[in-house]
Design an enzyme around this catalytic site. Sequence first.
Site, PDB file in Angstrom:
ATOM      1  NE  ARG A 292      -4.121  -1.623   1.512  1.00 21.35           N
ATOM      2  CZ  ARG A 292      -5.626  -2.234   2.727  1.00 21.35           C
ATOM      3  NH1 ARG A 292      -5.041  -2.279   3.882  1.00 21.35           N
ATOM      4  NH2 ARG A 292      -5.968  -2.906   2.126  1.00 21.35           N
ATOM      5  CE1 TYR A 428      -2.385  -0.274  -7.817  1.00 18.30           C
ATOM      6  CE2 TYR A 428      -2.227  -1.431  -9.642  1.00 18.30           C
ATOM      7  CZ  TYR A 428      -1.168  -1.114  -9.203  1.00 18.30           C
ATOM      8  OH  TYR A 428      -0.202  -0.417  -9.573  1.00 18.30           O
ATOM      9  CD  GLU A 429      -2.037  -4.601  -3.177  1.00 16.79           C
ATOM     10  OE1 GLU A 429      -2.013  -4.906  -2.122  1.00 16.79           O
ATOM     11  OE2 GLU A 429      -1.350  -4.741  -4.572  1.00 16.79           O
ATOM     12  N   GLY A 430      -6.591  -2.675  -2.116  1.00 18.40           N
ATOM     13  CA  GLY A 430      -7.997  -2.284  -1.510  1.00 18.40           C
ATOM     14  C   GLY A 430      -7.798  -0.504  -1.917  1.00 18.40           C
TER      15      GLY A 430
END
Length: 571
Positions: A292, A428-430
Site C-alpha cells: 500500500r 488495487y491494493e484495497g
Amino acid sequence: MTFIPVVSEQRFLMRHIVGIEELQAKDRFAAATPDVVDAILEGAGAFAAGEFAPLNRPGDVTGAKWTPEGVKMPAGFHEAYRAYVEGGWGTLAADPEHGGQGLPFALATAVLEDLGTANMGFSLIMMLTPGAVEALTSHGSPEQQAAWLPRLVTGEWNGTMNLTEPQAGSDVGALRSMATPAGDGSWRIKGTKIFITFGDHDLTDNIVHLVLARTPGAPAGTRGISLFLVPKFRLDGTPNDVRCVSIEHKMGIHASPTCVLSFGDGDDCHGWLIGPENGGMRAMFTMMNNARLNVGLQGVSIAERATQQAVAYARERIQSARAGAASRDSVAIIEHPDVRRMLLRMKAQTMAARALIYYAAGQVDRAHAGDEAAQARVDLLTPLAKAYGTDVGCEVSSLGVQVHGGMGFIEETGAAQHYRDARIAPIYEGTNGIQAADLVGRKLSMENGAVFSALLADIRAEAADEGALMALVDACELVGARLLAAGADDRLAGSYPFLTMLSVAVSGWLMARQERAARTEQGMDADFLALKQAAARFYLDRIVPEAAGLAAAATAGAEGLYGISAEAFSA
C-alpha cells in the site's frame, strides 16, 4: 519525452523529511553513509532513465502477451530486468542475512519511485516482491526463509500476492480456494485467483506466489484463511501445476501482465503453509501494508512524469499574447495565468504526496529499529499514503492532459498514457474507499485516539504560524471526534472526505517544513529552492483551505445517501 531523475528533490527530502542523518546514527543503518546515499540516488536515477524509461512507450503499445506456453514480455524488457538484478537494486533494504544490504527502506523507496516514474507498468514486478520478502521474513519458517528469500531479495525470482477470486473481490472472506494436507508437510492447492500482478511472465526463472486459501474445517470468513507459499516451479525444478489461464486487457499499465491463475488443475499443485493455520490474514497484511505504501508511491511517480512532460510542453507551445501585456506577440503558454495555476498545482501536489510517503517510509525505518511509536504512526499513515498518493496521481496526470489541450487527448503525445496508467492505483491494493474505512474504523481509535492526537500535536508544535493549516488541523480534530462517536453508516459516509482532510493536513505540515528549509538551505540550485518555496506556498495557501472545506461533507452523515431506493438510481 523521457524523464529527468529528481535527485535534488530526493536528497532534500532525505535530509528534511526522512531524517536520514538520524537513521545513519542507528547501528541498523550504519552502512547508509552520506556518500552511499548520494551514490544510490544518483545511480538509481541514471539507471531508471537509461534502462526503464525508453521501454515505457513500447510497453504501452506492445504490452505483455499471453501464449499457451506462458506470458511473453516485450523486446528489451528481459535485458533491462537482468540489469536491475545484476545492479543489486532489489537488495537495498533487505536483511543482510538473506543477501540484502541493510539500508533504509526510505532509500529503497526513492529507487522504486525512479523506476515507477520511468516505467510504471514495468516497475510493478519490483513493487510486490519486497512485500513477499517481508511476509516471509516476519512469518516464514527458518527453512522457508533459507530456501526462498535469497533469490527473492535479489529479484532473480519475483513474488506475487494472490487474494482476489472471481466471486470474492474486496470481500476476501468469501474466497473458495482450498488447501488439503498431503501428509508430507506440504499441502495440495486448488482454486482460481484473478488480478494477479506479474502472475506469469518470462523475466525470471521462478515466480513465488503467496496464496490465501482455506483448509478443511476452517472457520467461515477471514478467520478461516491460511497463507501458502506456492511456486511456479518447485525447488527441484518440477513444474508445480500453476497455470496462467489468461491476462486482462486493461485501460493502462499494459507492460504489467494482470493474470488469471489456476492452481491444481492436475491435482498436483504443492504449497507450504506460512505461519499458523488460519493465520493467513495477519501474514498477508504484512505484505499488503508494504504494497500500500508502494502503490501510493506509484501515484507520485506518475504525477512526476506527467508534470515533467506538461512543463516541457508548456515551455515550447507558443499561443496567444499574454493578457495585459504591452506586447501582442504570442508567448509560450507557460506565461498564461491559468496554465501557471495548473503547473504549480501539479508541482505542489506531487511534492506534497511525495513528502507524505517519504515521511512514512522514514517511520518504517524507525519502527524496524524498535521504535513502537513510529510503528503506530506508520499504521495511521498507511491509508493516507495509499489513498492520497494515488488520488494525486490521477489529478495531476489529468491536469497534464489539460495543459496539452487537444494534443493531450492524442495518444502519440504520451500524456494520455500517464492518465490511463494512473487510474488503476486508487483501485488495487484495497480501493481508496477501503483505505478511508480503515482510517475511521481502525486507525483513528488506536490507543484510544492517542496516536491520532499525537500526530496533530506534532503538526501544531512545528507549524503554529501557518493559520490555514492550523484551521485544518482543528477541523480534523473536531471531525475525528465526531466520527468516532458516530454510528457505522455515518462514520463511513464521512470517511473519504475526512481521509483527504487529514492527508492534506499532514502533507501541509511537511510542505511548511520544506519551505522553511528551502529559505536557509546552502549549496543547492537557486531555481530548485525558489520552486520549492513557491510550490509550498501554493499548497499552504490554496490546497490546504480547500481541504478544510470538506468538514461539512465529512460530518453530513449517511441519511442523505439513503433518501432514495436502490431502484431510484436507475430512474
